[in-house]
Motif scaffolding. Sequence first.
Motif, PDB file in Angstrom:
ATOM      1  N   TYR A  96      -4.254  -6.037  10.999  1.00  0.00           N
ATOM      2  CA  TYR A  96      -4.140  -4.576  11.018  1.00  0.00           C
ATOM      3  C   TYR A  96      -5.420  -3.901  10.562  1.00  0.00           C
ATOM      4  O   TYR A  96      -5.740  -2.803  11.019  1.00  0.00           O
ATOM      5  CB  TYR A  96      -2.880  -4.061  10.327  1.00  0.00           C
ATOM      6  N   ILE A 100      -7.139  -1.064  12.789  1.00  0.00           N
ATOM      7  CA  ILE A 100      -7.449   0.255  12.231  1.00  0.00           C
ATOM      8  C   ILE A 100      -8.915   0.592  12.453  1.00  0.00           C
ATOM      9  O   ILE A 100      -9.251   1.707  12.874  1.00  0.00           O
ATOM     10  CB  ILE A 100      -7.078   0.308  10.738  1.00  0.00           C
ATOM     11  N   TRP A 116      -8.360   6.627   6.876  1.00  0.00           N
ATOM     12  CA  TRP A 116      -7.480   5.464   6.725  1.00  0.00           C
ATOM     13  C   TRP A 116      -6.644   5.670   5.468  1.00  0.00           C
ATOM     14  O   TRP A 116      -7.138   5.563   4.356  1.00  0.00           O
ATOM     15  CB  TRP A 116      -8.365   4.242   6.617  1.00  0.00           C
ATOM     16  N   GLU A 118      -3.794   4.124   3.459  1.00  0.00           N
ATOM     17  CA  GLU A 118      -2.982   2.917   3.275  1.00  0.00           C
ATOM     18  C   GLU A 118      -2.403   2.884   1.867  1.00  0.00           C
ATOM     19  O   GLU A 118      -1.188   2.957   1.683  1.00  0.00           O
ATOM     20  CB  GLU A 118      -3.802   1.661   3.537  1.00  0.00           C
ATOM     21  N   THR A 122       1.546   2.836   0.400  1.00  0.00           N
ATOM     22  CA  THR A 122       2.091   1.503   0.107  1.00  0.00           C
ATOM     23  C   THR A 122       2.207   1.243  -1.394  1.00  0.00           C
ATOM     24  O   THR A 122       2.544   0.133  -1.795  1.00  0.00           O
ATOM     25  CB  THR A 122       1.229   0.397   0.748  1.00  0.00           C
ATOM     26  N   GLY A 128       5.490   4.696   2.762  1.00  0.00           N
ATOM     27  CA  GLY A 128       5.503   4.079   4.095  1.00  0.00           C
ATOM     28  C   GLY A 128       6.906   3.671   4.525  1.00  0.00           C
ATOM     29  O   GLY A 128       7.253   3.776   5.706  1.00  0.00           O
ATOM     30  N   VAL A 144       2.211   0.304   7.217  1.00  0.00           N
ATOM     31  CA  VAL A 144       1.185   0.061   6.202  1.00  0.00           C
ATOM     32  C   VAL A 144       0.068   1.091   6.173  1.00  0.00           C
ATOM     33  O   VAL A 144      -0.745   1.097   5.247  1.00  0.00           O
ATOM     34  CB  VAL A 144       0.560  -1.343   6.358  1.00  0.00           C
ATOM     35  N   CYS A 145      -0.002   1.952   7.172  1.00  0.00           N
ATOM     36  CA  CYS A 145      -1.125   2.879   7.251  1.00  0.00           C
ATOM     37  C   CYS A 145      -0.779   4.003   8.207  1.00  0.00           C
ATOM     38  O   CYS A 145       0.017   3.812   9.131  1.00  0.00           O
ATOM     39  CB  CYS A 145      -2.357   2.128   7.769  1.00  0.00           C
TER      40      CYS A 145
END
Length: 175
Positions: A96, A100, A116, A118, A122, A128, A144-145
């Motif tokens: 991932y 990304i 980004w 994340e 998380t 998330g 996750v993002c």
Amino acid sequence: MNALEAMRKRRSYRGAYRPDPVPRAHLEAIMQAGLDAPSGCNKQTVSLIGVDDPAVLAKLHGVIDPPAGETAPAMICVLTRPMIAYKDRCFAVQDYAAAIENMLLAITALGYASCWYEGHITDTDRIGDQMAKLLQVPEEYELVCFLPVGLPQGDPPPLRKRPFAQRAWFNGFAR
């Protein structure tokens, strides 16, 4: 814009976005760039959800706390489905991360901005998971993002990177 130029121009943009919609064809091209990224043992553990419906975006932003990317007219949510790829190794994080980065470069090449996000979703508050529930993501996947996507209202600030010679060497580590 060529790939090297996109790499040099890419910035994390945390400012306000213009309201101009992102054409679906551009979102699809960005998402395809993510899916074209390398994947450990070709397990293809990454899936993506593009969001351009203002009502869905509003629901997602209702759970993102503190707010992030809330003025972007589109968002790409990155899902992973971890699995063993080789012996006892799982490469989902590398998969991932590569997806990304490919998408961030495509976003830049198309003239848009993003960031980004994340750790923001998380952490222990598991934002998330809340986003995944709103998007009806099956339990075997983890969101996750997310990448907000849109035209920036302003220019991202210039990056202050250490010089090449302080971070890269040939034929051994140099001080």
